[in-house]
Structures are given as C-alpha cells and as structure tokens.
Design a protein around this motif. Structure first.
Motif, PDB file in Angstrom:
ATOM      1  N   PRO A  24       0.835  -1.204   0.000  1.00 50.92           N
ATOM      2  CA  PRO A  24       0.000   0.000   0.000  1.00 50.92           C
ATOM      3  C   PRO A  24       0.865   1.247   0.000  1.00 50.92           C
ATOM      4  O   PRO A  24       1.956   1.259   0.574  1.00 50.92           O
ATOM      5  CB  PRO A  24      -0.779  -0.096   1.326  1.00 50.92           C
ATOM      6  N   THR A  29       5.736   8.853   1.863  1.00 48.56           N
ATOM      7  CA  THR A  29       6.977   9.438   2.401  1.00 48.56           C
ATOM      8  C   THR A  29       7.926   8.382   2.973  1.00 48.56           C
ATOM      9  O   THR A  29       9.103   8.674   3.164  1.00 48.56           O
ATOM     10  CB  THR A  29       6.670  10.522   3.459  1.00 48.56           C
ATOM     11  N   ASP A  30       7.427   7.199   3.254  1.00 48.99           N
ATOM     12  CA  ASP A  30       8.311   6.067   3.560  1.00 48.99           C
ATOM     13  C   ASP A  30       8.502   5.202   2.321  1.00 48.99           C
ATOM     14  O   ASP A  30       9.615   4.831   1.968  1.00 48.99           O
ATOM     15  CB  ASP A  30       7.715   5.186   4.677  1.00 48.99           C
TER      16      ASP A  30
HETATM   17  C1  LIG Z   1      12.444  13.616   4.787  1.00 47.02           C
HETATM   18  C2  LIG Z   1      11.619  12.727   5.693  1.00 47.02           C
HETATM   19  C3  LIG Z   1      11.487  13.071   7.026  1.00 47.02           C
HETATM   20  C4  LIG Z   1      10.747  12.245   7.869  1.00 47.02           C
HETATM   21  N1  LIG Z   1      10.609  12.611   9.193  1.00 47.02           N
HETATM   22  C5  LIG Z   1       9.892  11.835  10.027  1.00 47.02           C
HETATM   23  C6  LIG Z   1       9.746  12.203  11.387  1.00 47.02           C
HETATM   24  O1  LIG Z   1      10.261  13.220  11.855  1.00 47.02           O
HETATM   25  N2  LIG Z   1       8.994  11.372  12.190  1.00 47.02           N
HETATM   26  C7  LIG Z   1       8.395  10.246  11.709  1.00 47.02           C
HETATM   27  O2  LIG Z   1       7.716   9.543  12.465  1.00 47.02           O
HETATM   28  N3  LIG Z   1       8.527   9.878  10.402  1.00 47.02           N
HETATM   29  C8  LIG Z   1       9.243  10.634   9.573  1.00 47.02           C
HETATM   30  N4  LIG Z   1       9.370  10.274   8.262  1.00 47.02           N
HETATM   31  C9  LIG Z   1       8.776   9.013   7.788  1.00 47.02           C
HETATM   32  C10 LIG Z   1       7.345   9.156   7.243  1.00 47.02           C
HETATM   33  O3  LIG Z   1       7.073  10.488   6.839  1.00 47.02           O
HETATM   34  C11 LIG Z   1       6.288   8.726   8.270  1.00 47.02           C
HETATM   35  O4  LIG Z   1       6.509   7.405   8.692  1.00 47.02           O
HETATM   36  C12 LIG Z   1       4.850   8.869   7.742  1.00 47.02           C
HETATM   37  O5  LIG Z   1       3.974   8.715   8.818  1.00 47.02           O
HETATM   38  C13 LIG Z   1       4.516   7.847   6.665  1.00 47.02           C
HETATM   39  O6  LIG Z   1       3.200   8.130   6.215  1.00 47.02           O
HETATM   40  P1  LIG Z   1       2.818   7.981   4.673  1.00 47.02           P
HETATM   41  O7  LIG Z   1       1.352   8.238   4.567  1.00 47.02           O
HETATM   42  O8  LIG Z   1       3.714   8.806   3.819  1.00 47.02           O
HETATM   43  O9  LIG Z   1       3.137   6.433   4.478  1.00 47.02           O
HETATM   44  P2  LIG Z   1       3.582   5.624   3.161  1.00 47.02           P
HETATM   45  O10 LIG Z   1       4.996   5.923   2.822  1.00 47.02           O
HETATM   46  O11 LIG Z   1       2.587   5.742   2.076  1.00 47.02           O
HETATM   47  O12 LIG Z   1       3.488   4.144   3.780  1.00 47.02           O
HETATM   48  C14 LIG Z   1       4.293   3.752   4.861  1.00 47.02           C
HETATM   49  C15 LIG Z   1       4.024   2.294   5.199  1.00 47.02           C
HETATM   50  O13 LIG Z   1       2.696   2.127   5.647  1.00 47.02           O
HETATM   51  C16 LIG Z   1       1.988   1.247   4.763  1.00 47.02           C
HETATM   52  N5  LIG Z   1       0.630   1.808   4.681  1.00 47.02           N
HETATM   53  C17 LIG Z   1       0.272   3.074   4.342  1.00 47.02           C
HETATM   54  N6  LIG Z   1      -1.057   3.216   4.461  1.00 47.02           N
HETATM   55  C18 LIG Z   1      -1.547   2.013   4.873  1.00 47.02           C
HETATM   56  C19 LIG Z   1      -2.871   1.534   5.197  1.00 47.02           C
HETATM   57  N7  LIG Z   1      -3.961   2.312   5.123  1.00 47.02           N
HETATM   58  N8  LIG Z   1      -2.990   0.253   5.615  1.00 47.02           N
HETATM   59  C20 LIG Z   1      -1.892  -0.551   5.713  1.00 47.02           C
HETATM   60  N9  LIG Z   1      -0.638  -0.154   5.441  1.00 47.02           N
HETATM   61  C21 LIG Z   1      -0.473   1.124   5.017  1.00 47.02           C
HETATM   62  C22 LIG Z   1       2.770   1.235   3.472  1.00 47.02           C
HETATM   63  O14 LIG Z   1       2.603   0.046   2.735  1.00 47.02           O
HETATM   64  C23 LIG Z   1       4.185   1.367   4.001  1.00 47.02           C
HETATM   65  O15 LIG Z   1       4.648   0.099   4.462  1.00 47.02           O
HETATM   66  C24 LIG Z   1      10.116  11.062   7.369  1.00 47.02           C
HETATM   67  C25 LIG Z   1      10.241  10.743   6.010  1.00 47.02           C
HETATM   68  C26 LIG Z   1      10.981  11.557   5.180  1.00 47.02           C
HETATM   69  C27 LIG Z   1      11.104  11.209   3.727  1.00 47.02           C
END
Ligand SMILES: Cc1cc2nc3c(=O)[nH]c(=O)nc-3n(C[C@H](O)[C@H](O)[C@H](O)COP(=O)(O)OP(=O)(O)OC[C@H]3O[C@@H](n4cnc5c(N)ncnc54)[C@H](O)[C@@H]3O)c2cc1C
Length: 295
Positions: A24, A29-30
């Motif tokens: 998914p 951002t991850d």
């Molecule tokens: C430059 C940078 C800085 C960052 N700083 C921080 C920080 O300070 N603190 C922090 O905690 N994180 C940080 N992150 C990591 C990231 O932003 C967080 O973990 C964020 O919460 C991920 O959310 P997303 O919606 O972008 O997830 P995605 O990247 O879309 O997904 C992340 C994971 O969750 C799964 N997933 C997503 N949605 C669902 C769903 N509905 N059901 C099941 N699985 C799902 C995906 O398959 C994947 O394994 C950073 C990342 C970057 C690139």
C-alpha cells in the motif's frame, strides 16, 4: 510491477485480497524513499490516494476516529483540541512537505520504533484501537498489541488500516523528542505522556529506545498509585521532587535501547528520564491550574 489504483475502500480491500503482497502507498513518504533505495521491489503497488474514506475523521465526543491517510498537517490544524499529544508529535515530523503527505496510517504501516506518532498513541491509553479491515471483515487491534517487532506489525497480508480510534483527551498531554537538530530529524528517542483524570490513569509511550514503541508500565503504575493514595487527582496539589525523580527512573528502566549512529544506549536512557520528568512536570502544572481555576 502492477500499479493498482482503487477508487473506493471496497475496491481497495478487494485489490488487497487479490494481491496480498501488494505494497500500500498513502503519502508515500516512507514507501518512495525505500523504493528509491531499493529496499523494496514489490510486485504490485496499491495506491490509496483516491480512497476518500481514509482522509476524513469524526469525533463523537469521547473518541476520535482518525482516517488512516489524514496527513499530519491536518491533525495539527484540526485535532489539537481532542488529540493534543498526537498533534504535538505531528509538529515534530519531518518538514511541512512531509507533514502535508505523511499520515498516522503510514507511520503504523511502517511500524518503525522511531515513528513519532507511536509514543503519543500509546500515551493516549490502552483503549486506542487500530481498525484493520479486509474482505473478511473488520477487527480492532489494541495499540499495545499492534507493534510486534522492528518495523513489524500485526496486520495480516490481506488487511489494510482503515482508521485509528483514539479517546479524546480528558487531561493534559505532552510529547517530547530528541534529535540531532531541530527539524527533519529521526528521533534519537522520544516520549509521550498523558494524564487521564476521568479514570485515574496516566499513559506513557517510549519511542526509538526499544525494538518496538512501548509503554513504561511500572512508571504508569507507580504514578497512578501515588496520585490515588495522596488524593492528588482531586486536589491538583504538588507532586514532590521524589515522585518526579522516581517516575523518570522507572521510565528509563523500561527502555532497552541500542547504540547506533544517532546516539548511544546510555544517552537514550538518560534522555528518557529527563523527558519523563519534564513532561510529567508540565502536564501536572497544567492540571493543577485547571483544578484551581475550577474551584
Ligand atoms: C524527509 C523525511 C522526514 C521524515 N521525518 C519523520 C519524522 O520526523 N517522524 C516520523 O515519524 N517519520 C518521519 N518520516 C517518515 C514518514 O514520513 C512517516 O513514517 C509517515 O507517517 C509515513 O506516512 P505515509 O502516509 O507517507 O506512508 P507511506 O509511505 O505511504 O506508507 C508507509 C508504510 O505504511 C503502509 N501503509 C500506508 N497506508 C496504509 C494503510 N492504510 N494500511 C496498511 N498499510 C499502510 C505502506 O505500505 C508502508 O509500508 C520522514 C520521512 C521523510 C522522507
């Protein structure tokens, strides 16, 4: 690589059932970082960005049901009242760009021990529930049972996170994070703390100092005992330095950190004790003020 693009929640669940190995993607951002670094080469990507069911929240007075894809920036703007601890944690995530895309659902999906929403969710209480759904139905996973290992969670391969149910705050909450700079930083360690005067409990959450996010159970029990025995919930009176000190020591003892590039285990333990003392002092001062102004 297949690219699956459901338009509705039902289509998303059907796609996940048909392709359980599909990864998914919500804010990405991850996921996008890991794909760029070749950590993942999934056979299929399941794009959730068109699924509007994931981007809303509701509040029935007692519980906030937070859609999995609601970005951090909206949690800060719209939910700092009922979810102050989570909103404070959201403030510390990445940069404005990351907070506009990243979500709690993604943080839970990634299940990194350093994810900032986890300490706040744990501190919000044992009634925090992750709604996991599949074509087989919906189940509610207690937050304490959700994290199963480093970057592992208890979702089944055909399940998606629909929402997180979080009790609305009934007392002050805090979040504290240490990083090597002020922004765009992965936590060296983090601590979430919440007072729950309605049921006479406190909540803690430790981040980045154990294989999974975890609560400091002994610290919670110790403080709950002191607050009840001394009638402090009713009076809002002073805690005393020895209580604050002991609480910090118990939080430090609950961690099992490692040495890594971001910090040593010894530093993390020390920092957790400091953050625990500070967040307890801040929240208790706020609580005392509330009690006195209501009297
Ligand atoms: C430059 C940078 C800085 C960052 N700083 C921080 C920080 O300070 N603190 C922090 O905690 N994180 C940080 N992150 C990591 C990231 O932003 C967080 O973990 C964020 O919460 C991920 O959310 P997303 O919606 O972008 O997830 P995605 O990247 O879309 O997904 C992340 C994971 O969750 C799964 N997933 C997503 N949605 C669902 C769903 N509905 N059901 C099941 N699985 C799902 C995906 O398959 C994947 O394994 C950073 C990342 C970057 C690139």
């Amino acid at each position: 690589m297949e690219f699956l693009r459901p338009a509705t929640w039902d289509e998303a669940l059907a796609a996940k059932a048909e392709y359980p190995t599909a990864l998914p993607i919500a804010g990405g951002t991850d996921v996008m970082v890991e794909m760029n670094f070749d950590v993942h080469r999934p056979s299929a990507i399941l794009d959730l960005t068109r699924v509007t069911e994931l981007t809303g929240w509701s509040h029935d007075g007692d519980v906030v049901r937070l859609g999995a894809s609601v970005p951090y920036s909206r949690i800060i703007d719209e939910l700092s009242g009922p979810l102050p601890g989570l909103a404070l944690a959201a403030h510390t995530v990445g940069s404005p760009q990351i907070r506009n895309r990243g979500s709690v659902g993604g943080n839970l999906g990634a299940a990194s021990p350093a994810g900032d929403s986890h300490p706040a969710l744990l501190a919000a209480g044992r009634d925090v529930l992750v709604e996991a759904a599949s074509v087989r139905g919906t189940r509610l996973i207690a937050i304490d049972d959700f994290y199963t290992g480093v970057k592992r969670n208890s979702l089944e391969p055909d399940e998606l996170i629909r929402a997180v149910r979080i009790p609305a705050a009934d007392g002050p909450q805090q979040f504290s994070k240490i990083g090597t700079r002020n922004a765009m930083v992965i936590a060296v360690c983090a601590f979430g703390f919440a007072l729950h005067p309605k049921n006479g409990t406190v909540g803690t959450g430790i981040g980045s100092a154990a294989p999974t996010p975890r609560r400091a159970v002994e610290a919670e029990e110790y403080l709950q005992g002191v607050l009840a025995e001394r009638g402090l919930w009713e009076s809002g009176g002073l805690l005393g330095a020895e209580v604050v000190q002991r609480f910090g020591e118990l939080v430090r003892g609950a961690a099992s950190p490692i040495d890594d590039v971001r910090g040593t285990a010894a530093y993390r333990r020390h920092a957790l004790a400091v953050m625990a003392r500070r967040t307890l002092t801040w929240t208790w001062n706020d609580y005392g003020k509330q009690i006195r102004s209501a009297a």
